[in-house]
Design an enzyme around this catalytic site. Structure first.
Site, PDB file in Angstrom:
ATOM      1  N   ASP A 162       9.258 -70.809 -23.210  1.00 41.27           N
ATOM      2  CA  ASP A 162      10.153 -71.687 -23.962  1.00 41.27           C
ATOM      3  C   ASP A 162      10.468 -71.082 -25.330  1.00 41.27           C
ATOM      4  O   ASP A 162       9.641 -71.108 -26.235  1.00 41.27           O
ATOM      5  CB  ASP A 162       9.484 -73.061 -24.133  1.00 41.27           C
ATOM      6  CG  ASP A 162      10.319 -74.023 -24.955  1.00 41.27           C
ATOM      7  OD1 ASP A 162      11.509 -73.741 -25.162  1.00 41.27           O
ATOM      8  OD2 ASP A 162       9.776 -75.056 -25.390  1.00 41.27           O
TER       9      ASP A 162
ATOM     10  N   CYS B 262      14.477 -72.988 -34.549  1.00 42.63           N
ATOM     11  CA  CYS B 262      13.142 -73.460 -34.940  1.00 42.63           C
ATOM     12  C   CYS B 262      12.655 -72.734 -36.194  1.00 42.63           C
ATOM     13  O   CYS B 262      12.799 -71.522 -36.312  1.00 42.63           O
ATOM     14  CB  CYS B 262      12.159 -73.236 -33.796  1.00 42.63           C
ATOM     15  SG  CYS B 262      10.532 -73.946 -34.091  1.00 42.63           S
TER      16      CYS B 262
ATOM     17  N   ARG C 160      21.658 -78.308 -32.171  1.00 42.94           N
ATOM     18  CA  ARG C 160      20.663 -78.708 -33.169  1.00 42.94           C
ATOM     19  C   ARG C 160      19.262 -78.643 -32.589  1.00 42.94           C
ATOM     20  O   ARG C 160      19.037 -78.908 -31.414  1.00 42.94           O
ATOM     21  CB  ARG C 160      20.946 -80.118 -33.684  1.00 42.94           C
ATOM     22  CG  ARG C 160      20.665 -81.208 -32.662  1.00 42.94           C
ATOM     23  CD  ARG C 160      21.092 -82.575 -33.148  1.00 42.94           C
ATOM     24  NE  ARG C 160      20.669 -83.613 -32.205  1.00 42.94           N
ATOM     25  CZ  ARG C 160      21.195 -84.822 -32.149  1.00 42.94           C
ATOM     26  NH1 ARG C 160      22.169 -85.136 -32.967  1.00 42.94           N
ATOM     27  NH2 ARG C 160      20.738 -85.707 -31.284  1.00 42.94           N
ATOM     28  N   GLY C 161      18.324 -78.260 -33.452  1.00 39.14           N
ATOM     29  CA  GLY C 161      16.922 -78.236 -33.058  1.00 39.14           C
ATOM     30  C   GLY C 161      16.314 -79.616 -33.170  1.00 39.14           C
ATOM     31  O   GLY C 161      16.704 -80.414 -34.030  1.00 39.14           O
TER      32      GLY C 161
ATOM     33  N   MET D 152       5.936 -71.338 -29.506  1.00 38.06           N
ATOM     34  CA  MET D 152       5.816 -72.141 -30.715  1.00 38.06           C
ATOM     35  C   MET D 152       6.462 -71.405 -31.884  1.00 38.06           C
ATOM     36  O   MET D 152       6.031 -70.320 -32.256  1.00 38.06           O
ATOM     37  CB  MET D 152       4.336 -72.425 -31.030  1.00 38.06           C
ATOM     38  CG  MET D 152       4.123 -73.418 -32.160  1.00 38.06           C
ATOM     39  SD  MET D 152       2.369 -73.729 -32.483  1.00 38.06           S
ATOM     40  CE  MET D 152       1.852 -74.490 -30.952  1.00 38.06           C
ATOM     41  N   GLY D 153       7.542 -71.990 -32.386  1.00 37.77           N
ATOM     42  CA  GLY D 153       8.181 -71.428 -33.565  1.00 37.77           C
ATOM     43  C   GLY D 153       9.056 -70.228 -33.324  1.00 37.77           C
ATOM     44  O   GLY D 153       9.355 -69.495 -34.270  1.00 37.77           O
TER      45      GLY D 153
ATOM     46  N   ARG E 119       8.537 -86.450 -32.123  1.00 40.14           N
ATOM     47  CA  ARG E 119       7.949 -85.218 -31.580  1.00 40.14           C
ATOM     48  C   ARG E 119       7.040 -84.541 -32.605  1.00 40.14           C
ATOM     49  O   ARG E 119       6.171 -83.760 -32.263  1.00 40.14           O
ATOM     50  CB  ARG E 119       9.071 -84.264 -31.160  1.00 40.14           C
ATOM     51  CG  ARG E 119       8.634 -83.049 -30.374  1.00 40.14           C
ATOM     52  CD  ARG E 119       9.852 -82.296 -29.872  1.00 40.14           C
ATOM     53  NE  ARG E 119       9.466 -81.228 -28.954  1.00 40.14           N
ATOM     54  CZ  ARG E 119       9.279 -79.970 -29.301  1.00 40.14           C
ATOM     55  NH1 ARG E 119       9.417 -79.623 -30.566  1.00 40.14           N
ATOM     56  NH2 ARG E 119       8.955 -79.057 -28.404  1.00 40.14           N
TER      57      ARG E 119
ATOM     58  N   ASP F 196       6.501 -83.709 -23.955  1.00 35.73           N
ATOM     59  CA  ASP F 196       7.135 -82.896 -24.993  1.00 35.73           C
ATOM     60  C   ASP F 196       6.429 -83.046 -26.332  1.00 35.73           C
ATOM     61  O   ASP F 196       6.366 -84.142 -26.893  1.00 35.73           O
ATOM     62  CB  ASP F 196       8.599 -83.317 -25.126  1.00 35.73           C
ATOM     63  CG  ASP F 196       9.374 -82.434 -26.077  1.00 35.73           C
ATOM     64  OD1 ASP F 196       9.044 -81.245 -26.163  1.00 35.73           O
ATOM     65  OD2 ASP F 196      10.302 -82.934 -26.730  1.00 35.73           O
TER      66      ASP F 196
ATOM     67  N   GLY G  33      17.807 -72.867 -24.092  1.00 30.69           N
ATOM     68  CA  GLY G  33      18.543 -73.859 -24.878  1.00 30.69           C
ATOM     69  C   GLY G  33      19.809 -73.311 -25.501  1.00 30.69           C
ATOM     70  O   GLY G  33      20.922 -73.771 -25.209  1.00 30.69           O
TER      71      GLY G  33
ATOM     72  N   SER H  21       5.456 -80.450 -30.018  1.00 25.96           N
ATOM     73  CA  SER H  21       5.502 -79.131 -30.640  1.00 25.96           C
ATOM     74  C   SER H  21       4.148 -78.435 -30.584  1.00 25.96           C
ATOM     75  O   SER H  21       4.073 -77.212 -30.563  1.00 25.96           O
ATOM     76  CB  SER H  21       5.964 -79.248 -32.101  1.00 25.96           C
ATOM     77  OG  SER H  21       5.073 -80.071 -32.836  1.00 25.96           O
TER      78      SER H  21
END
Length: 307
Positions: A156, A123, A204-205, A117-118, A219, A66, A179, A68
């Protein structure tokens, strides 16, 4: 009780297990012991190698490294370590959004890739760091590249409906992460509470300050001793109650099936063949098209996901 030739107990089978086999025939299980497959996530720190070893001893089936930003020397070293010391366990690397990132992880030995990503609902990476990519573009290009090596990808982030699941699968993803969609279910961690008469759960992120204060900074920050400032790349919020998974998952499955049927594809292999042959096409929708694609023109209406 299940006994061997020496009358030693080797397993236990309850009536509940038999009933679950009947109720959930499509459950993902180990072929040998019939137990549900289990995955776990680790970081890229040296101590995570110990965590991975303990997870393998406990019987984990897949490990997700895991991070980012998955294209780092730390993750490459971790993947190589896992494949050399625990070759029987599948390893998923990520996150990545472009083929060049994916190539490095594939060369390191990953069995799967996590793409995104993002773009998660909690996020803020693209806002804070100006790094990321539109999810549909990321999924399509990484999946197309990884297909040459036989590596499946996991979409994701950004999944808010069965329509988004269908789009991700048709873009080349083999699976999706959900999620925020699953965070409001009864089986998700956390207690329900009421706000303005609505039943909610906290969500929560991992990049939020709240999560970082409980260990989530690993992370995003490599050397905590040197980096005293925590930069949030996520937020904490709430999601509405979605009931139990035993009702919610069948609804999601049926919605995706309807999407595939309307797209005219029998299965994912057919869909991907048409996608890469140019027979399955996507169009950019204008704001007007997006508006007319939803409910409109009514004074009032009630919207229920399933019944």
């Amino acid at each position: 009780p299940v006994v061997n030739d020496k009358d030693e107990i080797v397993a236990l089978i309850a009536r509940r297990d038999l009933q679950k086999n009947i109720d959930f025939p499509l459950a993902t299980k180990d072929k040998q012991n019939k137990q549900l497959l289990v995955g776990a996530a680790i970081g890229t720190h040296p101590e995570d190698k110990i965590r991975a070893k303990l997870l393998v001893e406990a019987g984990v089936d897949v490990i997700i490294v895991d991070s980012s930003q998955g294209d780092s020397v730390y993750q490459l070293e971790m993947i190589q370590h896992l494949k050399s010391h625990h070759p029987q366990v599948d390893v998923i690397g990520g996150n990545v959004v472009v083929p060049s990132q994916a190539l490095h992880l594939i060369q390191a030995g990953v069995d799967g890739l996590r793409v995104g990503m993002g773009i998660g609902s909690i996020c803020t990476t693209q806002e804070v760091c100006a790094v990321g990519r539109a999810q549909a573009s990321a999924v399509y290009h990484v999946a197309r590249f990884a297909r040459k090596y036989g590596i499946p990808i996991l979409a994701d982030g950004g999944i808010k409906s069965t329509g988004h699941i269908t789009k991700a699968l048709l873009m080349g993803a083999s699976a999706v992460m959900m999620g925020s969609m699953l965070a409001g279910t009864e089986e998700a961690p956390g207690e329900y509470f009421y706000q303005d008469g609505v039943r909610l759960k906290r969500y929560r992120g991992m990049g939020s300050l709240e999560a970082m204060q409980r260990g989530g900074e690993k992370r995003y920050v490599w050397d905590v001793a040197k980096t005293h400032i925590k930069v949030a790349q996520g937020v904490s919020g709430t999601v509405q109650d979605k009931g139990t998974l035993t009702r919610y998952i069948p609804y999601l499955m049926q919605g995706v099936k309807h999407g595939m049927q309307d797209a005219g594809v029998k299965n994912l292999e057919v869909a991907w063949d048409r996608l890469y042959d140019g027979l399955l096409r996507f169009e950019i929708r204008s704001p007007a098209a997006q508006k007319e694609g939803g409910v409109h023109g009514l004074y009032s209406y009630e919207k229920s996901a399933y019944g």
